[in-house]
Design a protein around this motif. Structure first.
Motif, PDB file in Angstrom:
ATOM      1  N   THR A 150      50.900  24.988  73.941  1.00  0.00           N
ATOM      2  CA  THR A 150      50.097  24.218  74.897  1.00  0.00           C
ATOM      3  C   THR A 150      50.270  22.725  74.707  1.00  0.00           C
ATOM      4  OG1 THR A 150      48.148  24.150  73.465  1.00  0.00           O
ATOM      5  CG2 THR A 150      48.331  26.014  75.025  1.00  0.00           C
TER       6      THR A 150
ATOM      7  N   ARG B 118      43.886  25.439  76.322  1.00  0.00           N
ATOM      8  CA  ARG B 118      43.928  24.392  77.354  1.00  0.00           C
ATOM      9  C   ARG B 118      42.519  23.973  77.781  1.00  0.00           C
ATOM     10  NH1 ARG B 118      48.603  27.484  80.118  1.00  0.00           N
ATOM     11  NH2 ARG B 118      50.409  26.480  79.187  1.00  0.00           N
ATOM     12  N   ASP B 119      41.638  24.953  77.931  1.00  0.00           N
ATOM     13  CA  ASP B 119      40.260  24.629  78.293  1.00  0.00           C
ATOM     14  C   ASP B 119      39.608  23.764  77.222  1.00  0.00           C
ATOM     15  OD1 ASP B 119      40.531  26.088  80.605  1.00  0.00           O
ATOM     16  OD2 ASP B 119      39.395  27.824  79.891  1.00  0.00           O
TER      17      ASP B 119
ATOM     18  N   ARG C 243      46.379  30.812  75.425  1.00  0.00           N
ATOM     19  CA  ARG C 243      46.795  29.577  76.111  1.00  0.00           C
ATOM     20  C   ARG C 243      45.661  29.010  76.963  1.00  0.00           C
ATOM     21  NH1 ARG C 243      52.733  31.498  78.034  1.00  0.00           N
ATOM     22  NH2 ARG C 243      53.763  31.226  76.027  1.00  0.00           N
ATOM     23  N   SER C 244      45.016  29.882  77.686  1.00  0.00           N
ATOM     24  CA  SER C 244      43.934  29.439  78.557  1.00  0.00           C
ATOM     25  C   SER C 244      42.776  28.868  77.743  1.00  0.00           C
ATOM     26  CB  SER C 244      43.510  30.630  79.410  1.00  0.00           C
ATOM     27  OG  SER C 244      42.177  30.667  79.651  1.00  0.00           O
ATOM     28  N   THR C 245      42.417  29.522  76.656  1.00  0.00           N
ATOM     29  CA  THR C 245      41.329  29.035  75.799  1.00  0.00           C
ATOM     30  C   THR C 245      41.691  27.683  75.202  1.00  0.00           C
ATOM     31  OG1 THR C 245      40.670  31.302  75.267  1.00  0.00           O
ATOM     32  CG2 THR C 245      39.917  29.578  73.770  1.00  0.00           C
TER      33      THR C 245
END
Length: 176
Positions: free
Chosen positions: A36, A85-86, A81-83
């Motif tokens: 990320t 990036r958030d 990845r989502s966690t």
């Protein structure tokens, strides 16, 4: 391991299953978080945040995993990845909203060439010169040029490409 990754014991709260899950997927989550673009100092915290997200609220997120939609490794990579990036977005300091910035501060002055470049006569064919003139001087698009010249749009793109190769080679040699 079962197609669902053997999550049943884990979801029942088995500590041994959780330890095995962490050992098995820690490297994958670490790689996903690194991907990320997170700073080296943030990576461990972000990996921890992924594991916390996976187990909070009685493993609510893990319970939502559907083996018919994706493999567990793929699903965990996406979650990681989502966690990450958030979390990185939340940590970023709030700036001035773009709407609050005067438009004059955002505008970029156009840069006009100070002199017209003189190309050697034999460098480009007449067709290539004509196509470059239509593209850059008259701001026409490929489809319009093709209609105007009565040729295929791919021929326009090809002539443009070949002309650009010649120009790059000419000016590269001139700079040296």
């Amino acid at each position: 391991m079962a197609p669902d990754g053997g999550l049943d014991p884990l979801l029942r709260g088995d500590r041994t299953a959780w330890a095995a899950f962490v050992r098995r997927y820690a490297g994958l989550i670490l790689a996903a978080v690194r991907g990320t673009g997170a700073a080296a100092g943030d990576i461990e915290d972000l990996v921890q945040e992924v594991f916390v997200r996976l187990c909070k609220n009685d493993f609510r997120l893990l319970r939502s995993y559907d083996p018919a939609r994706a493999g567990l490794s793929t699903w965990i990579t996406i979650v990681a990845r989502s966690t990450a990036r958030d979390a990185l977005r939340r940590r970023r300091p709030e700036g001035v909203p773009i709407d609050a910035v005067p438009e004059a501060h955002l505008a970029v002055d156009p840069i006009e060439p100070t002199r017209k470049i003189k190309l050697p006569e034999a460098l480009l064919s007449q067709r290539q010169r004509e196509i470059l003139g239509m593209l850059y001087d008259r701001d026409m698009d490929v489809a319009d040029i093709a209609r105007h010249l009565g040729i295929d749009p791919q021929t326009v793109r090809s002539a443009h490409h070949k002309a650009m190769i010649k120009l790059r080679a000419h000016f590269k040699a001139e700079i040296k």
